[in-house]
Design a protein around this motif. Structure first.
Motif, PDB file in Angstrom:
ATOM      1  N   ASN A  32       0.819  -1.216   0.000  1.00  0.00           N
ATOM      2  CA  ASN A  32       0.000   0.000   0.000  1.00  0.00           C
ATOM      3  C   ASN A  32       0.853   1.266   0.000  1.00  0.00           C
ATOM      4  O   ASN A  32       0.430   2.311  -0.496  1.00  0.00           O
ATOM      5  CB  ASN A  32      -0.934   0.011   1.209  1.00  0.00           C
ATOM      6  N   CYS A  35       1.497   2.044  -3.682  1.00  0.00           N
ATOM      7  CA  CYS A  35       0.381   1.912  -4.628  1.00  0.00           C
ATOM      8  C   CYS A  35      -0.166   3.299  -4.983  1.00  0.00           C
ATOM      9  O   CYS A  35      -0.639   4.036  -4.117  1.00  0.00           O
ATOM     10  CB  CYS A  35      -0.736   1.070  -4.027  1.00  0.00           C
ATOM     11  N   TYR A  38      -3.954   3.821  -3.998  1.00  0.00           N
ATOM     12  CA  TYR A  38      -4.161   3.901  -2.548  1.00  0.00           C
ATOM     13  C   TYR A  38      -3.712   5.264  -2.032  1.00  0.00           C
ATOM     14  O   TYR A  38      -4.355   5.865  -1.173  1.00  0.00           O
ATOM     15  CB  TYR A  38      -3.401   2.788  -1.834  1.00  0.00           C
ATOM     16  N   GLU A  44      -8.619   1.164   1.617  1.00  0.00           N
ATOM     17  CA  GLU A  44      -7.927  -0.126   1.635  1.00  0.00           C
ATOM     18  C   GLU A  44      -8.283  -0.978   0.426  1.00  0.00           C
ATOM     19  O   GLU A  44      -7.443  -1.700  -0.105  1.00  0.00           O
ATOM     20  CB  GLU A  44      -8.283  -0.881   2.925  1.00  0.00           C
ATOM     21  N   ASP A  46      -8.710   0.009  -2.494  1.00  0.00           N
ATOM     22  CA  ASP A  46      -8.028   0.549  -3.664  1.00  0.00           C
ATOM     23  C   ASP A  46      -6.512   0.449  -3.523  1.00  0.00           C
ATOM     24  O   ASP A  46      -5.759   1.194  -4.151  1.00  0.00           O
ATOM     25  CB  ASP A  46      -8.449   1.999  -3.920  1.00  0.00           C
ATOM     26  N   GLY A  47      -6.076  -0.495  -2.701  1.00  0.00           N
ATOM     27  CA  GLY A  47      -4.672  -0.848  -2.587  1.00  0.00           C
ATOM     28  C   GLY A  47      -4.526  -2.341  -2.850  1.00  0.00           C
ATOM     29  O   GLY A  47      -5.516  -3.091  -2.827  1.00  0.00           O
ATOM     30  N   HIS A  75     -13.302  -1.544  -7.714  1.00  0.00           N
ATOM     31  CA  HIS A  75     -11.988  -1.482  -7.078  1.00  0.00           C
ATOM     32  C   HIS A  75     -10.939  -2.227  -7.902  1.00  0.00           C
ATOM     33  O   HIS A  75      -9.777  -1.818  -7.929  1.00  0.00           O
ATOM     34  CB  HIS A  75     -12.066  -2.030  -5.658  1.00  0.00           C
TER      35      HIS A  75
END
Length: 416
Positions: A32, A35, A38, A44, A46-47, A75
């Motif tokens: 993360n 990323c 993120y 979370e 989107d990580g 996502h």
């Protein structure tokens, strides 16, 4: 990571592969930290770690599970597939393989809207055939004010002079080159410049007109069977030349190069092509892999131009060639400006800049701020997607790095 697949599930090749990848993840969360999505969204899901959990839940659930919704797909769609997380991961999780499995499964379980399906189908049909793409590009350039903004910014001014390619037949060393699908229209000089530079080093490029799109666009828009079909067609086109002694398959677009190097994986279960695909993947080389092994002193480049290099994700994270182009350019005498957060994606990511324009634009502007901080004369990169995406902002000029090398070459001794 613990999984809960049934013995029957594990008999399915994609579930068996997903189980292998999932079990290598220790959910530490280091991914993360690097990323891009993120960092922008702070969610979370989107990580990478969150997406891994979403894919795990998706694959372990039944087809009629109402917890699997379009939100899960959102996502997964937001992932750039930049593979920065793979570079960061201490456990070697092959996240991109799990993502491909998850995207194919969510596509099957949660159909897209008619509009989304139409957009993705149109992108595939417009981009993967060079002649069709060039015809559409010419039409778009003629009527540019009428083209939607997301596409208008990606069209270079017309016409573009590709320059002359040398006769490949006189060189004792021969390599194949992947012409690509959009690059011949958007930046036709890239491969022409490559041919001229390699010619100076005693390497000729053998044309293989039957080879087409590498298959990445289809594959990453979840038309994975079509992507494999294109891979097989390219193998058929290249195979006679490989048997005749061509020593490598050169790619000047790092996105294509990363995908061709994965032919061995995506065709591993095809008995007719598995062994040939391994050979193709072994012969696939990004252009920088060819140049860095040659005696570059023969090029005689008296160059001090200040450049900023944007290293595409497909070069540094997928092909593990971070620093390679910078090394070649430095050997040739170019001055490179420092670039903060060089590991982060520019937001191009194939068709991502069209399907996720807001996130892509924010990532692009952040990347340009970092690239321009050292006040370079030109930004150079190694992937046509990054090149057109960054150039679309209309700020500092963006070129392929081999074009700059080609321009800096002094005329060969005895040439007209």
């Amino acid at each position: 990571m613990q999984t809960h697949f049934t013995p029957e599930d594990l008999e399915k090749p994609h579930i068996k592969e997903a189980d292998r990848v999932l079990r290598s993840c220790v959910h530490c969360g280091f991914c993360n930290a690097t990323c891009p999505t993120y960092q922008l969204l702070g969610d979370e899901r989107d990580g990478p770690r969150g997406r891994i959990y979403l894919i795990k839940e998706l694959l372990e659930s039944r087809d009629d599970d109402d917890q699997v919704t379009a939100e899960t797909r959102l996502h997964l769609d937001r992932c750039l597939t930049c593979r920065n997380c793979e570079t960061t991961c201490p456990s070697g999780v092959e996240y991109h393989k799990l993502l491909d499995i998850g995207r194919a499964e969510i596509e099957r379980r949660v159909p897209r809207s008619t509009g989304e399906r139409a957009q993705r189908y149109a992108l595939r049909k417009m981009l993967v055939e060079p002649k069709r793409f060039q015809a559409l590009l010419k039409l778009g350039q003629t009527f540019k004010p009428l083209v939607p903004g997301a596409l208008r910014s990606k069209m270079p001014p017309a016409p573009v002079d590709a320059g002359k390619r040398p006769d490949h037949r006189h060189q004792p060393r021969q390599m194949l080159i992947l012409e690509g699908c959009v690059q011949p229209g958007l930046s036709p000089n890239t491969n022409a410049a490559t041919a001229r530079v390699l010619d100076r080093l005693g390497i000729g490029l053998t044309p293989a007109s039957e080879a087409g799109c590498c298959g990445a666009i289809d594959f990453h828009l979840n038309a994975q069977d079509d992507g494999r079909t294109r891979a097989r067609a390219n193998i058929d086109a290249w195979w006679p030349h490989i048997e005749a002694g061509c020593e490598a398959i050169v790619q000047t677009a790092s996105g294509c190069g990363a995908f061709v190097k994965e032919y061995a994986d995506i065709l591993a279960d095809d008995p007719a092509y598995a062994e040939k695909a391994k050979r193709i993947s072994a012969l696939a080389k990004d252009l920088v892999e060819v140049l860095r092994d040659e005696n570059l002193d023969e090029l005689h480049i008296p160059e001090t131009r200040r450049l900023a290099f944007h290293c595409p994700c497909t070069l540094q994270h997928a092909q593990k060639l971070g620093g390679a182009v910078e090394g070649v350019l430095t050997r040739l005498g170019f001055a490179l400006t420092p670039v903060a957060d060089a590991h982060l994606c520019c937001g191009s990511a194939g068709t991502y800049s069209i399907t996720q324009p807001e996130l892509a634009t924010e990532l692009r502007d952040n990347k340009l701020d970092a690239l321009e901080a050292g006040k370079p004369e030109t930004i150079v990169t190694a992937n046509i997607g990054c090149q057109t995406h960054l150039a679309g902002a209309g700020r500092t000029p963006v070129r392929h790095w081999i074009e700059i090398v080609d321009e800096a070459l002094q005329p060969a001794e005895g040439s007209a």
